[in-house]
Design a protein around this motif. Structure first.
Motif, mmCIF file in Angstrom:
data_model
loop_
_atom_site.group_PDB
_atom_site.id
_atom_site.type_symbol
_atom_site.label_atom_id
_atom_site.label_comp_id
_atom_site.label_asym_id
_atom_site.label_seq_id
_atom_site.Cartn_x
_atom_site.Cartn_y
_atom_site.Cartn_z
ATOM 1 N N ARG A 1 0.851 -1.207 0.000
ATOM 2 C CA ARG A 1 0.000 0.000 0.000
ATOM 3 C C ARG A 1 0.883 1.253 0.000
ATOM 4 N NH1 ARG A 1 -3.602 1.267 4.541
ATOM 5 N NH2 ARG A 1 -2.955 -0.725 5.378
ATOM 6 N N THR A 2 1.987 1.220 0.768
ATOM 7 C CA THR A 2 2.830 2.444 0.767
ATOM 8 C C THR A 2 3.430 2.642 -0.624
ATOM 9 O OG1 THR A 2 4.465 0.949 1.697
ATOM 10 C CG2 THR A 2 3.531 2.585 3.198
ATOM 11 N N ARG A 3 3.830 1.499 -1.284
ATOM 12 C CA ARG A 3 4.382 1.697 -2.642
ATOM 13 C C ARG A 3 3.313 2.329 -3.524
ATOM 14 N NH1 ARG A 3 4.647 -2.692 -4.466
ATOM 15 N NH2 ARG A 3 5.704 -4.019 -2.981
ATOM 16 N N ASN A 4 2.090 1.807 -3.403
ATOM 17 C CA ASN A 4 0.988 2.371 -4.202
ATOM 18 C C ASN A 4 0.834 3.848 -3.942
ATOM 19 O OD1 ASN A 4 0.287 0.193 -5.556
ATOM 20 N ND2 ASN A 4 -1.592 -0.296 -4.400
ATOM 21 N N SER A 5 0.752 4.194 -2.649
ATOM 22 C CA SER A 5 0.445 5.615 -2.367
ATOM 23 C C SER A 5 1.625 6.480 -2.806
ATOM 24 C CB SER A 5 0.152 5.790 -0.876
ATOM 25 O OG SER A 5 1.200 5.227 -0.133
ATOM 26 N N ALA A 6 2.839 5.941 -2.774
ATOM 27 C CA ALA A 6 3.977 6.752 -3.268
ATOM 28 C C ALA A 6 3.741 7.016 -4.753
ATOM 29 C CB ALA A 6 5.280 5.997 -3.044
#
Lengths: 365, 586, 442, 260
Positions: free
Chosen positions: B235-240
């Motif tokens: 999810r953090t990769r996505n939001s980045a």
């Protein structure tokens, strides 16, 4: 049996820096209060400030305005006690009573019924105002608040903000934006009436008397009648009340209805006292009424009325009594500053309001 | 035999009639009767009058399909139900027209004029126009009923196409400015005449939307699942990725939009900045702050007093860059002063006391007593813009302001994200869940709450400083109680405790509907804006209380009961406390 | 169906691509309005062989069949709606009366709201400036909104005529020094506060012969500016201001402020505030010891029926622009004041709730007649040169509903005649509206 | 070495005197059970020691220092952690976050570290996460792996009890106060938890005080037993001494009829 000598009395809480800050605020407040009042007394002595009679009028006006706030605050406290959220739309319920009352009064004035028998027409206005406010309050509860009964308290709060806007601009659309003035009360009501050794304007006296009567009636209703008991039960705990066979929905509707009726009475008193009413008349008194309810201790009906009267006094007498002492120019502009500062100080001294809150278990501080 | 539920149909018919009568009675029909939407056919007034009838027609025979139950067959009865609903609505409207025509209620109800009667009966007057007044809603009800016959996917696309046509027609100003900005004004002139969408252009838009929707079938849904995937690292990769995409989009936007939309987006930026600040106080730490505008005012006045040549007391004429750190300092101090007495108070007491502080600050800035410093009712004027090399960024050129607003918003988003994902953020969340237990776990409640207050105040200080430079003058009337309320609404309706949520909330509520002192895109609803705003709020809270883009935790909280089939404890046990949480903002 | 989507998408992208290089952000030069001819002749944009050369501020090009665009920016929501809504209606009535200009219809577009605040004013101005076809603006209602809107509108080369702004900062101090918020292209048909402040001071000091006066405002830039002007002028004439205080909008209990004022023992009380606060003061002043015989003076903000009908408003002096339109006739449209008032009530169903509808009407007529004189028709296209329009506005003088209109160099065009009316009989307010007891002209 | 020393502790709520002069001490490394009939003041004792309510009078010394009047967060910082009679977890936070948040008073990264994402912060966050995972592994495989990111409200009752203990351990206390840890558990889970409590003392060096009604657990795990009744300590000693003590039986079973 307890050996007092051995154990020194422990301080209640070892003061962190926040407590010492609040202590400093308490001390500063008291010092400033005394200094301000002393300044005013000195000015009074060498004849600058308002005369003795003027002070009395200030107090009476403050009490009358406070009674108005108190009546609206009763509705707030009841709704808050039962549903536990700030009902921003309650100010508009008060306004709708005032507006409908205006059209009835205007009609009576046009057919010259108003000044011939005033008492009957003011009762008609009162009835129409109560009917309108109660109707609006009940409809709002049915449409907007019932589905949100179990939601966290912030959700109905936002809904009440939406309802407040909706009602304001519905009334603006239907009845126009101009300020509407009630016909003047008859002269005998506007003359000054000797009461004890005071001279009070008739309308103000009427407002205070009606407020007290309404307060007593509400007290009897809540304490003595069956519906009143079920309202208190639902306020204490909805689930348990339901188990005891109380129809929670009908009780909540009754609460809103009674709160609406109180606001309707306040609408008519507004007409007597101030006469000017418009689509935005309800917003600020609504906020002040909630301040009064919190000041007195939310959920506590006696507290709401007392909080209202106190708030009226803070606003009316405060600036002249305290601020004028410091020689501040244009003190009346700082009326709300005095009122809200007083609220903050009261809540610092006594966190659950002056007369203590009567709330459901889980809401308690 | 398919039974038509008469009671339900009657109820929906009366509701449709009620909505139509209300729209006409409040004066919306008359006010917007001359604003054409689709040339020469449809005016905004009639759209507002009749939009609800097809919806009611559809709903009157729409049986909710629960899992595991096979859907009831759809057929002729749906259409009939729709038509009858429309008919009932039409009858109610016709009665209303007759009443207005018969009695002169104008001295009580201002809009009840003969002109309104003419509009209700399509210009034919009472006896002749009545059949039309009844048949038009009936026909629309029929259309609502017909929608049942379409397969679900087609129905969704038709609705989407209609919605987009209305949006394009309503936001004519925006689209014609975009077209003009990218040199296609010849297209704009032909597509829009007299500010309305040509009928053939409307059909073209509908076709285009249907085509696009058909191609990206469900694409949007798939993207949403991937975005809110389970495990946090993905999810953090996505939001980045999302952040980079948004950043690029935001850089080129001002060039594309021209001054009007840059102005609207700059205002959205300001409110988003404050929304992110308030989100920390309300969303993360669970403290209901109704006086948030006080910090916005402190930031604005600090910059105003320090930079304006006409500042009553200090004629320092600092540059904006020198005044910014001072503004941050003063708003942080204000956060501390307001926060400290408030910390120990419970939920709603905190709300009313912060409301009180907001009013105290506004009135002090307004007062004659302090007018020697803050200019009293005349405020502080001639505040210079932000010096940037050779040019000066100010309200006249909103593109520059928009870049600054975007920069600050990204900074605020980073601050709230980084704090949320740190030990301070965890402390706030615990504090919001159950304050007493959080204290028992070693969290210093006072310091945690004060942190939230001060960070929130600093972000509002940023917004205030930018606002002063953008507007060039600071008046007390810009810091009303209404501003605090609107920011709270943006945070809650957007999605409490969730940065993208607050962003969407700001764009929708401030950009489209307009803030307390801002017209927003739907400026033409002017005197009815707050009426529609209020109705939308109520609908929003009934339908989607967790907000437009809810945080995972917030929707879990609100729907905790459905999520926990295997919870051992009964509903009234520990769970009931969960949604209520630590008696914070809930 | 799918190909259609693809085709239109890449068409859109191509358009964006070629549009890219034309951009210049810089706020200083007027936005490159394609439909307004650029000041610098750039290639084929200007039609060949036309003898129309736009002035330094550019010109508005109105193609055949198109409408001339003007805008109304007034406070039509919130508690000042009672002042802004009549302004907007004044503009609508003027458009109907004036009819087409140089053969083209004039459109007011969507009525914009200045929300009586600086940010509202700026946002509305931004909406106006975004459409380069706009020639001029009738607005704003509140001075605070004008302070923020004027820079944008002036910068876009457009013309702005305010029906009810009275703050001196927007024009000049009447002694030649430019106001701090003055912008070229700004005009107003309402008066300048300094006149009214001086007029009321003269009336109280000389006509009524009082030395001690008090003033109350309500924290609105207009009312505070006016009371400030009164204080300065009154002290200049040797009078003494015993109390200078204020109430807040929404206050209802006025006994506190009146007690503060009574302590100073004033002979006259000037409170130029709006309804309902103005009504509350008048209703409650009788009950305050020490103010029984104080003379009450208000401003045109209370020259509205629902104030003058109050029984307690008997004996109140109302100062303000000379609204004794009476038989005034607008020299261009030929409409009389009574006729306009009757038309207003007929089409809007209520008496005007504010006093400046006449000023809005005249401002619109002034703008339209100036456009009429400046517009040049070349091969079917109408050109309205912005600089020429401003010069025309500077020179324009006409007899309006509100009296003779002619502009000074800083945009004060209204007839600076201030009158003081004496409200004799609340039951018949028409008498009061024409009962002038004091007249002031610069 | 005496870790916790209570002198003459008094606490009353309105008329009810919950603690009427309690005197007891807990030595370092001991496992002590506090038992007594319902309403004896056991949980009130915990609440007063952990600073939920300030005592009316009396002294509480922890490692020789008085902790009377301290905020409950300062008492936890001093080294006392507790669980609750009716499990009060942060239900909407994940299992891992519940344990990580308890390390708040042991970590120092302030707002600036968080905003600037300094190496100090990243290191500390990693440590917090590692320590949390290590503590959760103390309870075997039930609270590890995919459970880390599940919300606490999706856990079964026994797992919630374990998570609450893990959360108490995470604040690195010296003294663990467990309020009816095995209430509502089946016999197998009770036995397993009893073993774990002993491991807490033996492997992790905690001093443990348990409030418990299940006498088998009290017998198996406690070095010493203290009996409270009506806010007063009526007996103290090993399980066998206490269970045969006259006053204790009377407190639980009431006075035999004939003596009446």
């Amino acid at each position: 049996m307890t050996s007092a000598a051995a154990t020194r009395l422990p301080r209640r809480r070892r003061p962190g820096w926040v407590d010492s800050f609040l202590l400093a605020v308490r001390i500063a407040a008291i010092v400033l209060l005394i200094w301000g009042i002393a300044g005013t007394v000195v000015k009074g002595i060498n004849g600058e400030g308002p005369t003795g009679e003027a002070w009395r009028d200030l107090v009476v006006a403050g009490i009358a305005q406070g009674a108005m706030y108190g009546l609206i605050a009763l509705g707030y406290s009841m709704v808050y006690g039962v549903l536990g959220f700030i009902n921003f739309a309650h100010g508009e319920v008060f306004m709708s009573g005032g507006m409908v009352g205006f059209f009835v009064a205007n009609y009576l004035w046009d057919i010259r019924f108003w000044d011939t028998n005033f008492v009957l027409s003011i009762l008609l206005v009162l009835a129409s105002s109560i009917l309108a406010s109660t109707l609006v309050a009940v409809i709002v509860e049915r449409v907007a608040y019932r589905p949100l009964r179990d939601a966290p308290r912030l959700i109905p709060l936002i809904t009440s903000i939406g309802i407040s806007f909706f009602l304001q601009y519905t009334f603006a659309g239907l009845f126009g934006v101009a300020v509407k003035n009630y016909p003047p009360p008859p002269d005998y009501l506007r003359a000054r009436i000797g009461f004890l050794d005071l001279e009070i304007e008739g309308t103000k006296l009427a407002v205070i008397v009606v407020a007290v009567v309404t307060m007593v009636a509400l007290y009897l209703f809540v304490e003595k009648t069956r519906t009143g008991r079920s309202i208190r039960a639902v306020a204490e705990d909805k689930e348990i009340a339901a188990l005891m066979g109380i129809n929670v929905d009908r009780t909540i509707v009754a609460t809103f209805a009674v709160g609406g009726a109180m606001a309707g009475v306040a609408g008519t008193l507004w007409a007597l006292l101030f006469r000017g009413v418009s689509f935005i008349t309800g917003f600020l008194p609504g906020i002040k009424a909630f301040t009064a309810a919190v000041l007195g201790g939310i959920g506590n009906l006696g507290g709401a009325m007392a909080g209202g009267v106190l708030l009226g006094l803070f606003e009316g007498v405060g600036p002249q009594l305290v601020l004028a002492g410091f020689g501040i120019p244009g003190v009346s502009q700082l009326k709300d500053v005095v009122a809200f500062t007083a609220l903050v100080l009261v809540l610092i001294f006594k966190p659950s309001g002056l007369f203590g809150e009567r709330l459901a278990a889980e809401d308690r501080a | 035999m398919i039974t038509i539920d008469m009671r339900r149909m009657l109820r929906w018919g009366m509701t449709a009639g009620g909505v139509m009568t209300f729209t006409a009675a409040v004066g919306m029909l008359e006010a917007f009767e001359d604003r054409l939407l689709i040339y020469p056919v449809l005016s905004l007034g009639y759209l507002l009058l009749l939009w609800f009838v097809p919806v009611a027609g559809y709903q009157s025979s729409n049986v909710a399909v629960l899992e595991g139950m096979e859907a009831p067959p759809r057929g002729l009865h749906n259409v009939i139900a729709g038509a009858v609903t429309g008919l009932v609505g039409g009858v109610v409207l016709a009665l209303f027209a007759i009443v207005i025509n018969a009695f002169d209620l104008r001295d009580v109800f201002v809009p009840f004029s003969l002109k309104l009667v003419g509009l209700l009966t399509y210009g034919l007057g009472v006896p002749e126009g009545l059949p039309y007044a009844v048949l038009a809603p009936a026909a629309l009800g029929l259309v609502g009923g017909l929608m049942h016959l379409l397969p679900a996917s087609v129905r969704r696309r038709v609705i989407l196409a209609v919605e987009w046509v209305v949006v394009v027609a309503l936001l004519e100003q925006v689209f014609s400015q975009i077209l003009r900005q990218i040199r296609l004004e010849v297209v704009a002139d032909r597509v829009f005449t007299l500010k309305a969408l040509e009928w053939w252009a409307a059909l073209a838009v509908a076709a285009l939307v249907a085509a696009v929707a058909e191609r990206t079938r469900g694409g949007f849904g798939r993207m949403r699942e991937r975005l809110f995937a389970g495990d946090p690292r993905q999810r953090t990769r996505n939001s980045a990725w999302m952040a980079v995409l948004v950043l690029v989009f935001l850089i080129i936007i001002p060039q594309l939009l021209g001054s009007l939309l840059s102005e609207v987006l700059a205002n959205v930026g300001l409110f988003l900045l404050m929304g992110l600040g308030l989100n920390i106080v309300v969303g993360l730490a669970g403290m209901l702050d109704l006086g948030y505008v006080a910090f916005f005012a402190v930031g604005a006045y600090t910059v105003g007093v320090l930079t304006s040549p006409l500042s009553p007391r200090f004629t320092l004429e600092w540059s904006w860059w020198a005044a910014l750190p001072v503004a941050i300092l003063t708003s942080a101090l204000a956060g501390l002063l307001v926060g400290t007495p408030v910390i120990r108070m419970r939920g709603d007491y905190l709300a009313i006391v912060t409301l009180g502080f907001g009013e105290i600050v506004r009135i002090l800035f307004l007062s004659d007593w302090l007018s020697t410093t803050f200019g009293g009712a005349q405020g502080v004027q001639n505040i210079p813009g932000i010096p940037l090399g050779f040019t000066e960024v100010s309200g006249v050129g909103p593109e520059g302001v928009l870049y600054f607003a975007l920069f600050f918003v990204l900074l605020a988003a980073w601050i709230s994200w980084s704090l949320q994902e740190s030990r301070i953020g965890r402390a706030w969340t615990a504090l919001r869940e159950d304050e007493t237990v959080a204290a028992a776990m070693g969290i210093n409640i006072v310091r945690a709450k004060l942190n939230a207050f001060i960070v929130g105040a600093i972000l509002a200080g940023f917004a205030g400083a930018l606002f002063a430079a953008k507007l060039g003058s600071v008046f007390p009337s810009s810091f009303e109680l209404l501003v605090s309320i609107i920011i709270l609404v943006v945070v809650i309706v957007g999605g409490m405790g969730n940065i993208p949520g607050v962003a969407v909330g700001a764009v929708v509520l401030i950009g489209v509907l307009g803030g307390p002192n801002l017209p927003g895109l739907l400026a033409e609803f002017a005197e009815f804006k707050l009426l529609i705003y209020g109705a939308l709020l109520v609908f929003m809270m009934l339908r989607k209380p967790e907000g437009l883009v809810p945080s995972v935790r917030r929707s879990r909280e609100l729907h905790a009961d459905e999520l926990t089939q295997d919870a051992w404890l009964d509903k009234s046990g520990t769970l009931a406390e969960a949604p209520g949480g630590g008696r914070g903002a809930g | 169906m799918r190909r259609v989507g693809l085709v239109s998408l890449c068409l859109f992208l191509v358009a964006v691509g070629c549009g890219e290089d034309q951009m210049q952000a810089g706020p200083d030069d007027p936005p490159s309005a394609t439909s307004a001819v650029d000041p610098v002749e750039n290639g084929g944009a200007a039609p060949e062989g036309s003898e129309f050369v736009p002035g330094p501020l550019g010109a508005v090009e109105v193609a055949p069949g198109e409408e001339i665009q003007i805008r109304s920016v007034n406070s039509i929501t919130g508690d000042v709606a009672s002042l802004g809504t009549p302004n907007q209606r004044g503009v609508e009535l003027a458009l109907d009366d004036y009819g087409p200009v140089a053969g083209r219809a004039v459109s007011m577009g969507t009525p914009l709201d200045d929300l009586c605040s600086p940010d509202g004013g700026q946002a509305a101005a931004q909406t106006v400036v975004a459409d380069p076809a706009v020639v001029g603006v009738i607005g704003t209602t509140c001075s605070a909104a004008a302070v923020a809107a004027a820079p944008l509108i002036s910068n876009a080369g457009m013309v702005m005529i305010a029906p009810s702004n009275t703050s001196p900062a927007l024009t000049s101090d009447l002694a030649g020094t430019q106001g701090s918020a003055y912008q070229p292209g700004y005009y107003r048909t309402s008066h300048n506060d300094l006149f009214q402040g001086r007029a009321v001071a003269l009336f109280v000091r000389n006509h009524l012969g009082f030395e001690r006066a008090a003033a109350i405002h309500d924290g609105d830039p207009y009312t505070q500016g006016l009371t400030e002007a009164f204080r300065a002028a009154f002290e200049e004439l040797g009078g003494e201001i015993t109390t200078f205080t204020a109430v807040n909008k929404g206050d209802t209990d006025m006994i506190a402020v009146l007690t503060e004022v009574a302590a100073g023992g004033p002979q006259a009380l000037f409170f130029p505030i709006f309804m309902p606060e103005g009504g509350f003061i008048v209703q409650q002043v009788g009950g305050v010891a020490g103010l029984e015989d104080a003379t009450l003076i208000v401003s045109a903000a209370l020259l509205v029926d629902n104030f003058m009908e109050l029984s307690e408003s008997e004996g109140v002096y109302i100062s303000g622009p000379d609204l004794r339109f009476g038989s005034n006739r607008n020299s261009i449209t030929g409409r009389t004041a009574e006729g306009l008032l009757a038309e207003y009530v007929a089409s809007y169903g209520e008496e005007p709730s504010g006093g400046y509808w006449g000023h809005a009407y005249d401002a619109t007529v002034m703008l339209l007649s100036a456009i009429d004189r400046v517009a040049v028709e070349v091969e079917g296209t109408l050109y309205i040169d912005r600089m020429a329009l401003r010069n025309e506005m500077d020179r324009s003088s006409l007899d309006g509903i509100i009296g003779p209109i002619s502009c000074d160099e800083y945009g004060d065009c209204g007839s600076q005649r201030i009158t003081v009316l004496y409200n004799t009989d609340p039951r018949n307010i028409e008498i009061g509206k024409n009962n002038v007891v004091f007249d002031f002209a610069p | 070495m005496v870790m916790l020393d209570i002198h003459n502790l008094h606490k009353s709520f309105g008329g009810v005197e919950a603690l009427a002069g309690v005197n007891l001490h807990i030595a370092q490394g001991e496992i002590v059970s506090v038992i007594g009939p319902n309403g004896a003041g056991k949980t009130s004792f915990f609440n007063v020691v952990t600073g939920f309510y300030p005592p009316d009078s009396g002294e509480i010394l922890f490692e020789g220092e008085s902790i009377v009047g301290l905020e409950s967060s300062r008492i936890t910082e001093a080294g006392i952690a507790r669980t609750f009679q009716n499990v009060r977890l942060f239900l909407n936070m994940t299992v891992l976050e519940n344990v990580m948040v308890a390390q708040h008073c042991r970590t120092r990264a302030g707002a600036f570290h968080a905003i600037l994402r300094t190496p100090f912060l990243r290191r500390e966050e990693a440590e917090i996460r590692a320590r949390a995972e290590e503590i959760l592994s103390f309870f075997g495989t039930r609270l590890v792996g995919y459970r880390f990111d599940q919300p606490a409200l999706s856990l079964s009752y026994a797992n919630r009890r374990r998570l609450e203990i893990a959360r108490a351990m995470a604040s690195e206390p010296k003294l663990l106060l467990l309020d009816e840890p095995v209430a509502g558990m089946n016999p197998r889970e009770t036995a397993e938890l009893t073993g774990l409590i002993r491991k807490l003392r033996d492997e992790r060096g905690f001093t443990v005080v348990i409030i418990e009604h299940d006498m088998r657990v009290v017998r198996d795990v406690s070095d010493r037993v203290i009996v409270l009744d009506h806010g007063v300590k009526i007996a103290e000693g090993s399980y066998d001494e206490v269970s045969s003590d006259e006053a204790v039986i009377e407190a639980y079973l009431g006075r035999p009829a004939e003596v009446g």
